[in-house]
Write a protein that holds these residues in place. Structure first.
Motif, PDB file in Angstrom:
ATOM      1  N   LYS A   1      46.656  42.880  23.508  1.00 52.47           N
ATOM      2  CA  LYS A   1      45.647  42.295  22.777  1.00 52.47           C
ATOM      3  C   LYS A   1      44.749  41.087  23.417  1.00 52.47           C
ATOM      4  CE  LYS A   1      48.782  41.745  19.392  1.00 52.47           C
ATOM      5  NZ  LYS A   1      49.441  41.487  18.081  1.00 52.47           N
ATOM      6  N   GLY A   2      43.671  40.947  22.798  1.00 55.88           N
ATOM      7  CA  GLY A   2      42.980  39.740  23.564  1.00 55.88           C
ATOM      8  C   GLY A   2      41.772  40.174  23.934  1.00 55.88           C
ATOM      9  N   TRP A   3      41.014  39.536  25.159  1.00 54.22           N
ATOM     10  CA  TRP A   3      39.925  39.870  25.577  1.00 54.22           C
ATOM     11  C   TRP A   3      40.216  40.640  26.943  1.00 54.22           C
ATOM     12  CZ3 TRP A   3      36.823  39.455  21.791  1.00 54.22           C
ATOM     13  CH2 TRP A   3      36.850  38.327  21.019  1.00 54.22           C
ATOM     14  N   VAL A   4      39.250  41.232  27.615  1.00 54.86           N
ATOM     15  CA  VAL A   4      39.508  42.128  29.136  1.00 54.86           C
ATOM     16  C   VAL A   4      39.721  40.976  30.044  1.00 54.86           C
ATOM     17  CG1 VAL A   4      38.062  43.958  28.227  1.00 54.86           C
ATOM     18  CG2 VAL A   4      37.059  41.919  29.386  1.00 54.86           C
ATOM     19  N   THR A   5      39.306  39.794  30.089  1.00 52.86           N
ATOM     20  CA  THR A   5      39.548  38.887  30.862  1.00 52.86           C
ATOM     21  C   THR A   5      40.899  38.394  30.986  1.00 52.86           C
ATOM     22  OG1 THR A   5      38.586  37.062  29.474  1.00 52.86           O
ATOM     23  CG2 THR A   5      37.087  37.920  31.118  1.00 52.86           C
ATOM     24  N   GLN A   6      41.989  38.508  29.887  1.00 57.09           N
ATOM     25  CA  GLN A   6      42.984  38.341  29.939  1.00 57.09           C
ATOM     26  C   GLN A   6      43.897  39.306  30.450  1.00 57.09           C
ATOM     27  OE1 GLN A   6      42.761  37.457  25.334  1.00 57.09           O
ATOM     28  NE2 GLN A   6      44.238  35.791  25.860  1.00 57.09           N
ATOM     29  N   HIS A   7      43.306  40.635  30.915  1.00 55.68           N
ATOM     30  CA  HIS A   7      44.087  41.648  31.412  1.00 55.68           C
ATOM     31  C   HIS A   7      43.537  42.205  32.673  1.00 55.68           C
ATOM     32  CE1 HIS A   7      46.413  42.071  27.536  1.00 55.68           C
ATOM     33  NE2 HIS A   7      45.302  41.543  27.145  1.00 55.68           N
TER      34      HIS A   7
ATOM     35  N   ASP B   1      29.014  37.449  29.491  1.00 56.85           N
ATOM     36  CA  ASP B   1      29.022  35.971  29.792  1.00 56.85           C
ATOM     37  C   ASP B   1      30.555  35.599  30.186  1.00 56.85           C
ATOM     38  OD1 ASP B   1      26.402  35.920  29.419  1.00 56.85           O
ATOM     39  OD2 ASP B   1      26.462  35.028  27.504  1.00 56.85           O
ATOM     40  N   ALA B   2      31.403  36.184  29.452  1.00 53.59           N
ATOM     41  CA  ALA B   2      32.844  35.748  29.510  1.00 53.59           C
ATOM     42  C   ALA B   2      33.331  36.102  30.807  1.00 53.59           C
ATOM     43  CB  ALA B   2      33.867  36.126  28.377  1.00 53.59           C
ATOM     44  N   VAL B   3      33.172  37.371  31.302  1.00 50.70           N
ATOM     45  CA  VAL B   3      33.348  37.993  32.316  1.00 50.70           C
ATOM     46  C   VAL B   3      32.760  37.159  33.729  1.00 50.70           C
ATOM     47  CG1 VAL B   3      33.530  39.893  33.877  1.00 50.70           C
ATOM     48  CG2 VAL B   3      34.055  40.405  31.577  1.00 50.70           C
ATOM     49  N   ARG B   4      31.679  36.762  33.607  1.00 48.39           N
ATOM     50  CA  ARG B   4      31.001  36.035  34.682  1.00 48.39           C
ATOM     51  C   ARG B   4      31.633  34.554  34.603  1.00 48.39           C
ATOM     52  NH1 ARG B   4      24.820  35.893  33.844  1.00 48.39           N
ATOM     53  NH2 ARG B   4      24.932  34.934  35.684  1.00 48.39           N
ATOM     54  N   GLY B   5      31.982  34.055  33.571  1.00 47.21           N
ATOM     55  CA  GLY B   5      32.561  32.725  33.756  1.00 47.21           C
ATOM     56  C   GLY B   5      34.104  32.800  34.160  1.00 47.21           C
ATOM     57  N   TRP B   6      34.528  33.976  33.957  1.00 48.51           N
ATOM     58  CA  TRP B   6      36.094  34.129  34.344  1.00 48.51           C
ATOM     59  C   TRP B   6      35.907  34.066  36.192  1.00 48.51           C
ATOM     60  CZ3 TRP B   6      38.694  37.678  37.324  1.00 48.51           C
ATOM     61  CH2 TRP B   6      40.097  37.700  37.279  1.00 48.51           C
ATOM     62  N   PHE B   7      35.078  34.951  36.496  1.00 48.90           N
ATOM     63  CA  PHE B   7      35.119  35.236  37.769  1.00 48.90           C
ATOM     64  C   PHE B   7      34.728  33.829  38.702  1.00 48.90           C
ATOM     65  CE2 PHE B   7      33.775  39.886  37.419  1.00 48.90           C
ATOM     66  CZ  PHE B   7      34.991  40.337  38.132  1.00 48.90           C
TER      67      PHE B   7
ATOM     68  N   GLY C   1      37.457  31.954  40.900  1.00 46.32           N
ATOM     69  CA  GLY C   1      36.962  32.054  42.402  1.00 46.32           C
ATOM     70  C   GLY C   1      36.814  33.506  43.011  1.00 46.32           C
ATOM     71  N   VAL C   2      37.233  34.357  42.056  1.00 46.69           N
ATOM     72  CA  VAL C   2      37.069  35.413  42.596  1.00 46.69           C
ATOM     73  C   VAL C   2      35.625  36.249  42.811  1.00 46.69           C
ATOM     74  CG1 VAL C   2      37.367  38.179  41.958  1.00 46.69           C
ATOM     75  CG2 VAL C   2      39.189  36.384  41.362  1.00 46.69           C
ATOM     76  N   THR C   3      35.305  36.676  44.081  1.00 43.12           N
ATOM     77  CA  THR C   3      34.082  37.388  44.495  1.00 43.12           C
ATOM     78  C   THR C   3      34.201  38.661  44.859  1.00 43.12           C
ATOM     79  OG1 THR C   3      33.575  34.943  45.357  1.00 43.12           O
ATOM     80  CG2 THR C   3      32.147  36.677  46.116  1.00 43.12           C
ATOM     81  N   PRO C   4      33.604  39.640  43.950  1.00 46.96           N
ATOM     82  CA  PRO C   4      33.502  41.042  44.070  1.00 46.96           C
ATOM     83  C   PRO C   4      32.857  41.228  45.327  1.00 46.96           C
ATOM     84  CG  PRO C   4      33.187  40.575  41.901  1.00 46.96           C
ATOM     85  CD  PRO C   4      33.042  39.367  42.390  1.00 46.96           C
ATOM     86  N   ALA C   5      32.741  42.449  46.203  1.00 50.42           N
ATOM     87  CA  ALA C   5      31.992  42.573  47.061  1.00 50.42           C
ATOM     88  C   ALA C   5      30.546  42.823  46.609  1.00 50.42           C
ATOM     89  CB  ALA C   5      32.403  44.262  47.666  1.00 50.42           C
TER      90      ALA C   5
END
Length: 342
Positions: A282-288, A311-317, A321-325
């Motif tokens: 349960k919750g948001w994808v950023t929690q999983h 916007d939430a995912v971009r904020g989570w990154f 400090g996670v930087t995808p390729a």
């Protein structure tokens, strides 16, 4: 003689496909297809025809000068269409509008062959191009569909794979919505007009693990991507997170289970935001988010969902400090698709 399919993605989101013969330069093939790509000298001197190769193999020869295309630019995937000779299917980003190149969207007709309702959450619409050539598109792209009698169109991502005469779309139910209302009275045999393909959200060449993040009916483009990957026999590591608001919004989970059986390294997880749900996550994808996958040296992230989720995912990154390729995303609202890419 071999021929290759070249996708030209313009700045305004329009995509046109051309065929380039063996040994033929892309600029010449475009002109042959009545698409006037930017050019000035056509001799590899001015750099006016510079585009970016998103995928594919090609030969640039040695008929251009460094002022037109530097070694650093070539290393970053920039090319000159007046010199580029494809050696496979390719995707090119063209840094101008389709109108400036004397081209634009293509329209085609399709017939309704299936309407499947998923409670009050979504509708799966199946169309057939009825003898017309199957539309070309890149997995992840969308089309505009004219709503009969409304004088309006709505944008939907393909959930089916490219090259098929039968097209699939996953459409969110909107009470009182123009398309939702029409679907309530639509029947097999009804004709629709579609225009496209459109959008810069599409599956690039797979070189590293993939993380797919879907929100609600934002699952649709990932079904198209997964079908293509399955047909290619991909062994890439792929994880999909599928987030919804309510339990009833979890649709086509059986399709994801089928892809898990076809793709050896594909896994997925579903997440429900409703605090009263009995769902195990349960919750948001950023929690999983899959920390193990994101801790790898390189991962390509694709995200499609409503603006708050994007916007939430971009904020989570940014916060973690996670930087995808690479990070490709698309926002959508109930009435339209809004493209955005980073």
């Amino acid at each position: 003689m071999s021929a290759y399919r070249i996708a030209l993605n313009f700045e305004d989101g329009v995509t046109r496909f051309i065929t380039c013969n063996a040994g033929e330069k892309v600029l010449d093939a475009a002109f042959r297809n009545k698409i006037n790509l930017p050019m000035d000298c056509s001799d590899g001197v001015c750099g006016t025809c510079k585009c970016r190769a998103e995928s594919g193999r090609y030969d640039m020869g040695d008929g251009f000068i460094d002022d037109a295309l530097t070694e650093d630019e070539a290393a970053e995937g920039l090319i000159l269409t007046c010199q580029m000779v494809p050696e496979s299917d390719c995707i090119l980003s063209v840094p101008t509008s389709s109108g400036a190149c004397k081209t634009g969207q293509k329209s085609f007709e399709a017939i309704v062959v299936g309407i499947t309702e998923h409670a009050d959450a979504a509708v799966v619409l199946e169309l057939d191009t009825s003898g017309e050539s199957a539309p070309n598109f890149l997995p992840g792209q969308y089309v505009n569909i004219d709503v009969p009698g409304a004088g309006l169109c709505r944008s939907y991502s393909f959930s089916s794979a490219p090259g098929e005469s039968r097209l699939g779309f996953l459409i969110k139910k909107i009470p009182g919505g123009v398309m939702t209302s029409w679907l309530g009275r639509a029947k097999p045999g009804d004709r629709l007009t579609l225009s496209g393909p459109l959008g810069s959200f599409y599956l690039r060449e797979t070189r590293q693990p993939l993380l797919f993040l879907a929100g609600g009916t934002g699952l649709a483009p990932f079904l198209s991507m997964l079908e293509l990957l399955a047909r290619q026999g991909s062994s890439a590591q792929i994880h999909l997170l599928y987030g919804v608001t309510r339990d009833l919004d979890l649709v086509l989970v059986d399709a994801l289970e089928a892809y898990a059986a076809r793709l050896p390294n594909f896994t997925f997880a579903t997440v429900v935001a409703d605090a009263n749900s009995a769902h195990p996550r349960k919750g948001w994808v950023t929690q999983h988010m899959p920390e193990t996958l994101l801790q790898q040296a390189a991962v390509d992230v694709y995200l499609c969902g409503p603006p708050p989720m994007v916007d939430a995912v971009r904020g989570w990154f940014a916060e973690t400090g996670v930087t995808p390729a690479s990070f490709h995303y698309e926002k959508f609202t109930p009435n339209a698709v809004l493209k955005a890419i980073a």
